[in-house]
Each structure stands twice: as structure tokens, then as C-alpha cells.
Design an enzyme around this catalytic site. Structure first.
Site, PDB file in Angstrom:
ATOM      1  N   ARG A   2       1.571  -0.953   6.710  1.00  0.00           N
ATOM      2  CA  ARG A   2       0.279  -0.336   6.402  1.00  0.00           C
ATOM      3  C   ARG A   2      -0.365  -1.053   5.222  1.00  0.00           C
ATOM      4  NH1 ARG A   2       1.742   6.135   7.048  1.00  0.00           N
ATOM      5  NH2 ARG A   2       2.319   6.014   9.249  1.00  0.00           N
ATOM      6  N   ARG A  27       5.021   4.219  -2.000  1.00  0.00           N
ATOM      7  CA  ARG A  27       3.909   3.753  -1.171  1.00  0.00           C
ATOM      8  C   ARG A  27       3.999   2.238  -1.021  1.00  0.00           C
ATOM      9  NH1 ARG A  27      -0.518   6.721   0.166  1.00  0.00           N
ATOM     10  NH2 ARG A  27      -0.018   8.258  -1.440  1.00  0.00           N
ATOM     11  N   GLU A  77       5.400  14.463   0.283  1.00  0.00           N
ATOM     12  CA  GLU A  77       5.503  14.381   1.742  1.00  0.00           C
ATOM     13  C   GLU A  77       6.603  13.421   2.173  1.00  0.00           C
ATOM     14  OE1 GLU A  77       3.196  12.332   5.464  1.00  0.00           O
ATOM     15  OE2 GLU A  77       2.023  12.761   3.664  1.00  0.00           O
ATOM     16  N   SER A  92       5.470  14.202   8.652  1.00  0.00           N
ATOM     17  CA  SER A  92       4.241  14.824   9.133  1.00  0.00           C
ATOM     18  C   SER A  92       4.354  14.946  10.641  1.00  0.00           C
ATOM     19  CB  SER A  92       3.027  13.967   8.747  1.00  0.00           C
ATOM     20  OG  SER A  92       1.813  14.640   9.009  1.00  0.00           O
ATOM     21  N   ARG A 115      11.483   7.172   1.682  1.00  0.00           N
ATOM     22  CA  ARG A 115      11.256   8.382   0.885  1.00  0.00           C
ATOM     23  C   ARG A 115      12.495   9.280   0.880  1.00  0.00           C
ATOM     24  NH1 ARG A 115       5.005  10.343   0.598  1.00  0.00           N
ATOM     25  NH2 ARG A 115       4.140   8.283   0.073  1.00  0.00           N
TER      26      ARG A 115
END
Length: 429
Positions: free
Chosen positions: A262, A277, A349, A352, A390
Site C-alpha cells: 500500500r 503503517r 485496529e 476489519s 500488527r
């Protein structure tokens, strides 16, 4: 992608649902374009009928030796042929414009999806576990003595730039073990089918799951035209792209462990320290393909599968329903799972899970035959089970000890060859 017939039948309800996402009414524009397209098609069909009728009369005029009538009819056929071609070309253009406009619109939220503008308006569903208490000031993952030798951001920056990391020794093995633990749990206990897929995909695959055309800046494209997947959702969901499957095939539940890429467009200045991130990361992704009447229950099942990984690891977490302003464009309802990170003293988070209904299926033309009858669109769901990096962060931070070592979750020990601790020197023992 939306059904234009549903918009025609109830435009006010469509605009009202979109307004919950903060969008202005769109149906006047869309219906005007649709009406122009339909009128063009109708006129083309009428002209085609006139052309066919004149063509039939040409033979009669020729047989009767009526040269004048023959020439008149031939002129009509030629003119109608051109008119039909022009109208069909215009209708094709209008249809492309309509499809483009429909593809740009987000999915409609469920009635029970909470309204809101950002993450502050998300609604907590439940919590699990109690955040650990320390008799010392807990550190973030990249500050831990046990981790510093095995998590190298400087070398990664030399190799690739910012938002990359090089993992080594014990830290790298824990990272690998977590992915294997997740895959084995999902396949042996949760009934998901392990799948290995490419990370380079065609543009139409990105379109099928909604990453294109609107969100292209969030992903990477190669010189050859392939796109690097931002998540295995792209490949797993597109397994049924342009396919009509039998009802007995459903539900189909896939899981894959892949590299993900990403650009993190728009995230400048956010989570610049550590692994939270990254441009390149690993994720264990779940995708379900279901019948329409089963998709909502499947969302709860998928959420439980993701939560189960955290329960096994003994990590405290909470599950929230995203509000309309924080939810992804393709979803009708999303459950985010947030794990407790002691170093930040907050939940972040880690998964999801979203139900998209037929939004992606329409883009992909993915259908099934209910009872062997007329094809209908399937429903699709996707969810992280979990983000591996994560989860690594959570395991390291929650297991940190006063002496700089990290105590590892008991559930992970079999995947670490019985090792239980990452020492302050970065060794697994």
C-alpha cells in the site's frame, strides 16, 4: 456497483442512504443519463425496424422492375443503417458513462450501521480480556531491548526508503510463526480453505473489488500494467469473477497469507515510528462467497474467526461497528477489531471484517444458480485474520518484562519449537 433498476424504482431511498455517507443527491444526474441512454437505444431499435422493413421491400421492387422505388428504398436503407450505427455508438458511450458513474459511488450502509463522520462515532460492540498492568513504564515495540536487534528500520531505509523494515533472528521467527499459527487455526478449526494466490493482478481484478478506479493512488502499479495487491481480498474474491457457479458451491470460505502493498497515500505524518503503517506487510486474509440470505450471519462468523486468534493469544481487544463516515466504500457494515497496545496505551485496529452484499459481485459479474434456475449475484465478505505485523507488535508489547525480555503467548509455543521467551538480547529460548 449499483443496480440501475433499483435506483429507478426508489431514487429517494437511494439518495437518502448515500446522504448517510455525506454525499449529495446523485439520482437526478444518474437517471437523466440513464433516460438519455434508454431513449437512444429505443430510437436505434425503431430505426433498425425501419431499415429491416425497407430491406424487405427492396426485393419486391427489384422483382417488379420498379427501378425508381428500388433506388428510393436503397437510399432509405443506407440512411437508416447510418442512423442505427450512430445511435448504437452513442448508446454505447452513454452506457460507459453511466457505468463509470455508478462505479464511483460507495455501497449503501445497512439500516443498523451507525451514522457518523469519523472514528469517534464508531460504536463498541464488545470487549474481551483486560489490558495487562505493569510495575514499570511499558515501551512501544521498537523500543524493547529484546526487539532492537531484530527490527532494523535503518537498513530497510537504505534498501527501500521509509515505512519498510528488516526483521531477523528471533523477531523474524515469531513473525513467521504467527502467520503459520493463524493459517493452521483457520483451516483446521474454522473450516476455511487455504489458498495461495499471486500478488500481481490485472487491472480488472482491482476494479472487481473496488480498488479501482477511485482508489488507485493507494496502490502500486508496475510498468507492465500489473497491480500489486493491497490485500489478498483482491485475488480471493476474484476467484469467482465472471463466473456462474452452482448453489452447492456456496458458501465458499478462503484464507490466504500474502505480502500486501500500500502506498499509504494521505497518511503522511501518521504512525511514522515502528511497524504500524508500512508500505509492505503481511496479512492472513479471509474471504467468503455466500448466498444473499446468508451474508449477514457470515459477517458475524468471520468476525468470530478473527477474534478467536486474539483470544488464543491471550490479547485484550475490543470490537466496534464502523460508522458510515469511517467505513470503506465497498462495505455495507464493517466490524473492526482493535487490540490493546500497552506502548501506546490504547486500542489499535488489527482486523476489519466487512460484508459487501452484491456490490463487488456486480462489478465482477459473479453469479450463482439458486435451485438451478436464473442466475443471481452472490454476496461477498472479506476480513483480516489477522494483520501479521500488527499482531507481532501486540505480542511483543503485551508480553514485555521488566528485564527487557518478552514472554510469548502459550498458544504460539508449538509454532516456535517450544520456545517461550525472547530474551533481552533478542534470542529465542
Amino acid at each position: 456497483m449499483h443496480d440501475i433498476r433499483a435506483i429507478r424504482e426508489n431514487p429517494d431511498a437511494f439518495d437518502k442512504a448515500l446522504s448517510r455517507r455525506g454525499l449529495s443527491p446523485v439520482t437526478p444526474e444518474i437517471l437523466a443519463l440513464d433516460e438519455k441512454r434508454r431513449a437512444c437505444i429505443h430510437t436505434a431499435e425503431t430505426a433498425q425496424a425501419d431499415q429491416n422493413a425497407a430491406s424487405r421491400e427492396i426485393g419486391k421492387a427489384k422483382a417488379n422492375g420498379n427501378e425508381a422505388e428500388f433506388l428510393r428504398l436503397r437510399t432509405i436503407v443506407s440512411a437508416k443503417k447510418k442512423e442505427v450505427n450512430d445511435l448504437q455508438s452513442e448508446a454505447k458511450l452513454l452506457d460507459a458513462l453511466l457505468q463509470k458513474r455508478l462505479a464511483e459511488l460507495p455501497n449503501l450502509p445497512y439500516d443498523d450501521t451507525p451514522d457518523g463522520t469519523d472514528e469517534a462515532d464508531n460504536v463498541e460492540l464488545r470487549t474481551h480480556g483486560t489490558p495487562p498492568e505493569f510495575d514499570f513504564q511499558p515501551l512501544e515495540h521498537f523500543e524493547l531491548p529484546a526487539v532492537k536487534q531484530g527490527m532494523d528500520f535503518e537498513t530497510a531505509a537504505k534498501l527501500s526508503g521509509s515505512r519498510f523494515v528488516v526483521l531477523s533472528a528471533g523477531v523474524a521467527r515469531i513473525h513467521r510463526a504467527l502467520a503459520q499459527f493463524m493459517l493452521d487455526t483457520h483451516t483446521t478449526e474454522n473450516g476455511l480453505t487455504e489458498t495461495w494466490t499471486p500478488v500481481l493482478v490485472k487491472e480488472e481484478m482491482m476494479y472487481g473489488t473496488g480498488q479501482l478506479p477511485k482508489f488507485g493512488e493507494d496502490s502500486y502499479q508496475t510498468r507492465e500494467g500489473w497491480w500489486l495487491v493491497p490485500t489478498a481480498e483482491v485475488t480471493l474474491t476474484n476467484i469467482v469473477n465472471d463466473t456462474i457457479i452452482e448453489e452447492s458451491y456456496l458458501p465458499r470460505r478462503f484464507v490466504a497469507h500474502t505480502q500486501c502493498f500500500r502506498s499509504e497515500a494521505g497518511s503522511a505524518g501518521r504512525d511514522t515510528s515502528g511497524m504500524l503503517r508500512q508500505h509492505q506487510f503481511e496479512k492472513v486474509e479471509m474471504v467468503s462467497i455466500t448466498k444473499p440470505e446468508d451474508s449477514r450471519a457470515e459477517l458475524d462468523r468471520m468476525t468470530d474467526c478473527a477474534e478467536g486468534i486474539l483470544r488464543k493469544l491471550g490479547l485484550a481487544f475490543r470490537t466496534v461497528v464502523l460508522c458510515t463516515g469511517d467505513m470503506g466504500a465497498g462495505a455495507r457494515r464493517t466490524h473492526d477489531i482493535e487490540v490493546w497496545l500497552p506502548g501506546q496505551n490504547t486500542y489499535r485496529e488489527i482486523s476489519s471484517c466487512s460484508v459487501c452484499d452484491d456490490y463487488q459481485a456486480r462489478r465482477m459479474n459473479a453469479r450463482y444458480r439458486p435451485g438451478g434456475g436464473k442466475p443471481e449475484f452472490v454476496h461477498t465478505l472479506n476480513g483480516s485474520g489477522l494483520a501479521v505485523g500488527r499482531t507481532l507488535i501486540a505480542v511483543l508489547e503485551n508480553g514485555q518484562q521488566a528485564d527487557g525480555s518478552v514472554k510469548l503467548p502459550e498458544a504460539l509455543h508449538p509454532w516456535l519449537g517450544g520456545k517461550t521467551t525472547l530474551t533481552a538480547e533478542g534470542q529465542l529460548v
